[in-house]
Enzyme design. Sequence first.
Site, PDB file in Angstrom:
ATOM      1  N   CYS A   1     -30.678  -6.842 -27.233  1.00 40.51           N
ATOM      2  CA  CYS A   1     -30.235  -5.651 -28.055  1.00 40.51           C
ATOM      3  C   CYS A   1     -28.831  -6.852 -28.591  1.00 40.51           C
ATOM      4  O   CYS A   1     -27.467  -6.394 -27.971  1.00 40.51           O
ATOM      5  CB  CYS A   1     -29.321  -5.321 -26.452  1.00 40.51           C
ATOM      6  SG  CYS A   1     -30.775  -4.305 -25.631  1.00 40.51           S
TER       7      CYS A   1
ATOM      8  N   GLU B   1     -26.384 -42.432 -23.306  1.00 39.84           N
ATOM      9  CA  GLU B   1     -26.786 -41.304 -22.570  1.00 39.84           C
ATOM     10  C   GLU B   1     -27.702 -40.185 -22.783  1.00 39.84           C
ATOM     11  O   GLU B   1     -26.928 -39.245 -23.896  1.00 39.84           O
ATOM     12  CB  GLU B   1     -25.765 -40.617 -22.279  1.00 39.84           C
ATOM     13  CG  GLU B   1     -24.629 -41.426 -21.314  1.00 39.84           C
ATOM     14  CD  GLU B   1     -23.599 -40.994 -20.393  1.00 39.84           C
ATOM     15  OE1 GLU B   1     -23.067 -40.059 -21.494  1.00 39.84           O
ATOM     16  OE2 GLU B   1     -22.892 -41.117 -19.611  1.00 39.84           O
TER      17      GLU B   1
HETATM   18  C1  LIG Z   1     -21.306 -37.051 -21.462  1.00 40.22           C
HETATM   19  C2  LIG Z   1     -22.397 -36.444 -22.055  1.00 40.22           C
HETATM   20  N1  LIG Z   1     -23.450 -37.819 -22.983  1.00 40.22           N
HETATM   21  C3  LIG Z   1     -24.607 -37.413 -23.495  1.00 40.22           C
HETATM   22  C4  LIG Z   1     -24.691 -35.929 -23.977  1.00 40.22           C
HETATM   23  C5  LIG Z   1     -26.506 -36.015 -24.690  1.00 40.22           C
HETATM   24  O1  LIG Z   1     -25.678 -35.456 -25.641  1.00 40.22           O
HETATM   25  P1  LIG Z   1     -26.743 -35.855 -26.579  1.00 40.22           P
HETATM   26  O2  LIG Z   1     -27.718 -34.419 -25.980  1.00 40.22           O
HETATM   27  O3  LIG Z   1     -26.757 -35.391 -28.113  1.00 40.22           O
HETATM   28  O4  LIG Z   1     -27.525 -37.236 -27.077  1.00 40.22           O
HETATM   29  C6  LIG Z   1     -23.606 -35.395 -23.457  1.00 40.22           C
HETATM   30  C7  LIG Z   1     -24.217 -33.731 -24.541  1.00 40.22           C
HETATM   31  O5  LIG Z   1     -23.122 -33.495 -24.131  1.00 40.22           O
HETATM   32  C8  LIG Z   1     -23.153 -35.014 -23.294  1.00 40.22           C
HETATM   33  O6  LIG Z   1     -21.678 -34.436 -22.711  1.00 40.22           O
END
Ligand SMILES: Cc1ncc(COP(=O)(O)O)c(C=O)c1O
Length: 441
Positions: free
Chosen positions: A366, A290
């Site tokens: 601010c 992901e």
């Molecule tokens: C469950 C999960 N997957 C994927 C990501 C994506 O992480 P990155 O942008 O560091 O690849 C995050 C980021 O917080 C996450 O919480």
Amino acid sequence: MLLGSQRVNAQGHLEIGGCDTTALAAEFGTPLYVMDEGQIRDNCRRYKAVFAERYPKNDVSFASKAYLNLAICKVVEQEGLSLDVASAGELYTAVKAGFPMEHVLLHGNNKSQQELEMALEYGVGRVVVDNLAELRQLAFLAKQSGKTQKVFIRVTPGIDPRTHRRIRTGQEDTKFGLSIATGAALEAVTEALGAAPHLEITGLHCHIGSQLLDSHTHEQAIDIMVGFLRKVADTTGWMPEDLDIGGGLGIRYVEAHQPPSYEEFADSVIGALTAALTKYDVPPPTLWQEPGRALMGEAGTTLYTVGVIKTVAIPEAPGTRIYVAIDGGLSDNPRPQLYDAVYECLNAGRAGEPKTQTVAVAGKHCETDILIQAAQIQRIETGDILAVQSTGAYNAVMASNYNRFPRPAGVFVADGAADLVSRRETLEDVLSLDIIPKRLA
Ligand SMILES: Cc1ncc(COP(=O)(O)O)c(C=O)c1O
């Protein structure tokens, strides 16, 4: 540091996607989020390809929390990636964009009933279950709806990545997921298996942290996760088909950041996976990832107009500091205030000239919203366009209306053309949710 399609054109101006950034600022106004569509597409394709070449059973989901609107859903779909969403709003954006729901994963450590019902109604591919209460509620709702929901269980591998404390998630002391060490994860897996046919557990998930500049923690996490797959199989008789290792690969915010290339990262991840599969005698699962920041971060540049420039006396050398104030700040990029994020910038109209001075780039809120504490920059004057690089992830999505600032517009640039993907908010938009109760009118 020029990233993606950034280059200096014949006029000495910064160009992105074949568009002169000073012309973009004139046409669309500032602050302006400029996204390099070619680089985004190239990143999506390359990320998928480097893993597919090394390990064919793959699924890459773009973590939409990093950057989300209807247009990016189209690009991500066209590039063949899945989509990770983490709220009703993110899910609804994907629905409205017509994103194929079977390729959507729903995350969240405290999902509401509405979010779980939406997942069932729209038929998301996987719900990544964070805790036992959610597991039971989802099983109940699935039973009521007469559907079977595929799920992953989010587990905590119990390792501490070397990144800012606010973007660490792999350690034991976290609000996310269920601990392997305490047995909570195994208990949830067993319960999920017992919730068939309403739930169909297909795999396990972890996410260890973000902006990781080496692959060491991913390698550690993979070893722990594959060891846990073996334990699950030995205890329950069920071998998970899917292993999701989340996101986390870092990007170049400043020249000193040297994250692994996609190829190097894939070598490390697949090397660690292959070794662990042998070590624990586990059949190859489908590897899910992901990435968010790694796909979008370097593809974004924010353009600002320079306003007041002020030189103040300071006790330390060189005795003065130059504050260059811009027409945005905390409301369009809270990352420096949230977790001391660092950036580089350049004068878009003098991008070909040497960087001869150090200035503090200050927002106009601010708060002492210093966007860059010590920016190396070319000669700069009031009215110039300042370009801050690597703002494609966790910027537009984190924008607020603090000080009642309308949120900036966003454009995609490619092949010399710029298209608006989110219009600039108006002052009327900012006021549109306010209500004066009758008794105060
Ligand atoms: C469950 C999960 N997957 C994927 C990501 C994506 O992480 P990155 O942008 O560091 O690849 C995050 C980021 O917080 C996450 O919480």
